[in-house]
Design a protein around this motif. Structure first.
Motif, PDB file in Angstrom:
ATOM      1  N   PRO A 154       1.173  -6.171   4.545  1.00 58.09           N
ATOM      2  CA  PRO A 154       1.212  -5.260   3.391  1.00 58.09           C
ATOM      3  C   PRO A 154       1.548  -6.007   2.108  1.00 58.09           C
ATOM      4  O   PRO A 154       2.345  -6.952   2.114  1.00 58.09           O
ATOM      5  CB  PRO A 154       2.311  -4.258   3.761  1.00 58.09           C
ATOM      6  N   TYR A 155       0.967  -5.571   1.013  1.00 55.07           N
ATOM      7  CA  TYR A 155       1.159  -6.251  -0.264  1.00 55.07           C
ATOM      8  C   TYR A 155       2.361  -5.715  -1.027  1.00 55.07           C
ATOM      9  O   TYR A 155       3.051  -6.462  -1.726  1.00 55.07           O
ATOM     10  CB  TYR A 155      -0.107  -6.097  -1.115  1.00 55.07           C
ATOM     11  N   PHE A 156       2.617  -4.420  -0.917  1.00 51.91           N
ATOM     12  CA  PHE A 156       3.707  -3.797  -1.662  1.00 51.91           C
ATOM     13  C   PHE A 156       4.997  -3.834  -0.846  1.00 51.91           C
ATOM     14  O   PHE A 156       5.425  -2.816  -0.275  1.00 51.91           O
ATOM     15  CB  PHE A 156       3.344  -2.362  -2.042  1.00 51.91           C
ATOM     16  N   GLY A 157       5.594  -5.006  -0.752  1.00 55.23           N
ATOM     17  CA  GLY A 157       6.808  -5.142   0.050  1.00 55.23           C
ATOM     18  C   GLY A 157       6.505  -4.922   1.514  1.00 55.23           C
ATOM     19  O   GLY A 157       5.739  -5.680   2.122  1.00 55.23           O
ATOM     20  N   GLU A 158       7.057  -3.862   2.075  1.00 56.37           N
ATOM     21  CA  GLU A 158       6.804  -3.529   3.477  1.00 56.37           C
ATOM     22  C   GLU A 158       5.760  -2.430   3.615  1.00 56.37           C
ATOM     23  O   GLU A 158       5.498  -1.962   4.726  1.00 56.37           O
ATOM     24  CB  GLU A 158       8.112  -3.091   4.147  1.00 56.37           C
ATOM     25  N   GLU A 159       5.167  -2.018   2.509  1.00 57.62           N
ATOM     26  CA  GLU A 159       4.228  -0.903   2.519  1.00 57.62           C
ATOM     27  C   GLU A 159       2.833  -1.360   2.084  1.00 57.62           C
ATOM     28  O   GLU A 159       2.679  -2.238   1.242  1.00 57.62           O
ATOM     29  CB  GLU A 159       4.703   0.213   1.578  1.00 57.62           C
ATOM     30  N   TYR A 160       1.827  -0.706   2.692  1.00 55.25           N
ATOM     31  CA  TYR A 160       0.445  -0.946   2.283  1.00 55.25           C
ATOM     32  C   TYR A 160       0.064  -0.072   1.090  1.00 55.25           C
ATOM     33  O   TYR A 160      -0.848  -0.416   0.338  1.00 55.25           O
ATOM     34  CB  TYR A 160      -0.516  -0.643   3.434  1.00 55.25           C
TER      35      TYR A 160
END
Length: 709
Positions: free
Chosen positions: A299-305
């Protein structure tokens, strides 16, 4: 023929060629031509004004040759006029042709330089197609194409900004070239006129030396002509062999079936056209995320996709509308159907701000407005004929009247819309930057405004039949009523995955982007956007799958971004991303794609207008994709095709660089075909073209991120 030559020679001696060229080449119809057509027009015009002078010179030279004694001898032995022309006149004319070739090159270059100073250059200036040299601290609109005249034409802006070198180097290029051609041509003229000159002998031997008969004779007598035969044979072999050398194979192959599987997936009704804010959009986002997870993309946004963005603005969606004309006694004499007879297009988004919920006004024709046949204390809708927008009348009138109280709207015709045809714009979005809640506030007896502000006049798009009907009702009262669904809590969902490279700095990060939302469903009208972004979603996912399976770590970091709200001109997903993650955008290089694999397209468009930079590596990227396109036998056409809602335009605002790839120009006739529900037909996507274009994009990504060819 002598009379024709004399006429043109005298005509353009009396009429300055520069004035004639400016008059013809500065016409709007020429300025709006694409590069290939523009080059053809310039060639025709410059040839037209110059051939008479050159023909006069050659005519005089031919007359001198025909007076020579050897010509009389050829006639005496019975040789035909044709043979005399080929065997006797042409060899003596060759030197003159070569001399004047160089002299005319210098003359034409000088004319092109003069035209450039007057802002007339190849490729033209398109008022809606420009870019700004922000990196250089300059704010001017140069030619999109790197053509000498266009670069020189930008010089006057550069000089005022004290960036003299922008004007210096095109000027220097012209100076050296013109001087070089003139000196070379004049030098040849002096040399060939010498009685002892051997140059003229060599020049006359050129046709003989290049003749196939001469080559055959030399082969038969190879002992005396070994060197000549060796040189000619080598050149001939190279001409034959080089085209037969196979192009280098792609290191990794795309799977067309895999890409098409994704396109077919988004053809499913469960996604309901993926309109922002709907359950269908959420399901599409979930599908993309699941694919990225399956490929092992982080995932690019920290731990979120997925990263959700809330817009600070209040939006409205025009769900329904009614427009009708009443006679003086209040009876409805004409009633028009929304999105069949007319539409409230977002073609002119600045006119959508603080949109009217309802509005009334008297129908006023363009001629009546020009003649002053109106009362400034009343409200009007100004009606333009179908050619007005094309010849700038519309822009001129809007500039003068948009702040006037007596104008409530403008009515223009889209000539590509047939009677009872579906209009291209499906979602008509409005926006307020100041008010958080929806309200209707009556401001006068004629109008009700949203958000309590007086709007700019609204632009109403009609088909030609509707336009004629409205014009025939000049002086009658027309009313527009809109049913608007206001969206207070406007949220976008962007999707991102990442393959970390050896270098994770912004300067060595490559963004692969597309958008994934579309217009959605509305009753019986379905808008799936299979070409607009269905094919590019599938291509981006295919890139992610292939790159994730490469064991070797890339030199540069690769980010896959799927943007939401692509059709919201004020708050696209890429714009919201740039606002919230500015630091992640600065100095990155982006490859943005949309509209891939169109069946009627004969080329893949490459738009480099957002790659302008002083860093050499970006030019290397563009150079590679052009070279690779030739190797793969893909017609790549460099052209300005970016639209305001394309991701790259907002990534550029964040100091990012990049290129845009499309198989259609949405402003062209082909592009206009694929609007609205036309995109529901998966048959408008050519599987083979999509595969070829995806392969080119993949090879380019591999080259940029892994350094492999």
């Amino acid at each position: 023929s002598s009379r024709v030559i004399d006429f043109f020679s005298k005509a353009f001696s009396a009429l300055p060629a520069l004035i004639f060229c400016i008059f013809i080449l500065s016409l709007n119809s020429v300025n709006q031509l694409e590069l290939g057509s523009s080059i053809l027009v310039f060639t025709v015009v410059l040839t037209f004004i110059g051939w008479g002078r050159l023909a006069k010179v050659l005519k005089n030279r031919i007359e001198d040759i025909l007076k020579e004694n050897f010509i009389q001898g050829e006639i005496a032995i019975g040789k035909s006029n044709f043979l005399i022309s080929i065997q006797n006149v042409l060899p003596h004319l060759t030197a003159t042709l070569i001399i004047y070739f160089f002299l005319e090159m210098g003359r034409v270059l000088l004319l092109i330089a003069e035209l450039g100073i007057f802002q007339v250059y190849v490729g033209g200036f398109k008022f809606d197609r420009y870019f700004i040299y922000e990196d250089l601290g300059l704010n001017f609109m140069p030619s999109y194409y790197p053509e000498w005249g266009g670069l020189l034409g930008s010089g006057r802006y550069a000089i005022t900004a004290r960036k003299m070198w922008i004007a210096l180097f095109p000027s220097l290029a012209f100076f050296i070239s013109i001087l070089g051609f003139n000196l070379f041509g004049e030098g040849l003229k002096i040399e060939v006129n010498k009685r002892t000159s051997r140059v003229i002998t060599y020049i006359r031997k050129i046709p003989y030396y290049l003749s196939p008969k001469t080559f055959i004779y030399e082969i038969r007598n190879i002992k005396r002509n070994r060197f000549s035969v060796a040189v000619k044979a080598t050149v001939l072999l190279l001409i034959i062999i080089i085209p037969l050398i196979p192009s280098p194979e792609s290191l990794y192959k795309v799977d067309a079936d895999s890409i098409f599987t994704h396109v077919q997936e988004f053809d499913n009704d469960k996604y309901e056209g993926r309109m922002t804010g709907t359950q269908g959009r959420d399901m599409a986002a979930e599908y993309i995320v699941n694919e990225l997870k399956e490929y092992g993309i982080k995932p690019y946004f920290g731990e979120e996709y997925i990263k959700e963005f809330k817009s600070p603005r209040t939006f409205g969606d025009i769900e329904d509308s009614r427009m009708y004309i009443q006679s003086s006694d209040g009876a409805v004499i004409e009633d028009f159907e929304f999105r069949m007879d007319y539409d409230l297009s977002n073609t002119y988004p600045e006119n959508m701000m603080y949109f009217m919920a309802s509005s009334s006004g008297t129908v006023l024709t363009l001629d009546q407005y020009r003649n002053g046949d109106y009362d400034e204390n009343k409200k009007y809708f100004i009606v333009f004929d179908k050619f007005s927008v094309m010849n700038s009348d519309f822009r001129d009138v809007v500039t003068k009247t948009r702040v006037e109280d007596f104008v409530n709207g403008y009515i223009i015709a889209n000539t590509r819309i047939e009677a009872n045809g579906t209009f291209e714009a499906k979602r008509n979005l409005i926006v307020s930057g100041k008010v958080d809640s929806y309200k209707r506030q009556p401001k006068s007896e004629d109008s009700i405004f949203l958000f309590g502000f007086k709007p700019n006049p609204i632009t109403i798009i009609v088909n030609e039949e509707t336009l004629n009907t409205i014009k025939n009702c000049a002086g009658e009262k027309m009313t527009l009523e809109n049913d608007i669904n206001v969206i207070d809590d406007f949220r976008a969902k962007n999707i991102g995955g990442i393959i970390e490279g050896k270098d994770t700095s912004n300067e060595n990060t490559v963004f692969i982007t597309t958008n994934y939302d579309y217009f959605g469903y509305e009753g019986d009208m379905k808008y799936k956007g299979l070409l607009y972004n269905g094919s590019s979603i599938g291509t981006t996912l295919e890139m992610a799958k292939i790159l994730s399976n490469i064991d070797e770590k890339p030199e540069k970091t690769i980010v896959f971004l799927f943007f939401d709200t692509s059709k919201y001109l004020y708050e696209t997903g890429s714009k919201l991303f740039m606002k919230n993650d500015f630091s992640k955008v600065e100095n990155i290089f982006a490859i943005t794609m949309n509209d891939l694999g169109a069946v009627d397209s004969d080329a893949l468009y490459l738009d480099t207008s957002y790659a302008e930079t002083i860093q050499e590596k970006y030019y290397d990227y563009v150079k590679y994709i052009k070279k690779r396109a030739k190797q793969l036998d893909i017609k790549l056409q460099q052209n300005r095709v970016v639209d305001s809602y394309d991701d790259i335009s907002y990534l550029k605002d964040g100091r990012g660089k990049g290129i845009l790839l499309k198989s259609i120009d949405e402003n062209s006739d082909i592009g206009k075909k694929y609007n609205g529900m036309q995109q529901n037909d998966i048959g408008i996507i050519d599987k083979n073209k999509l595969k070829e274009q995806a392969q080119l994009i993949l090879d380019t990504i591999i080259y940029i991120t892994y350094g492999k060819k």
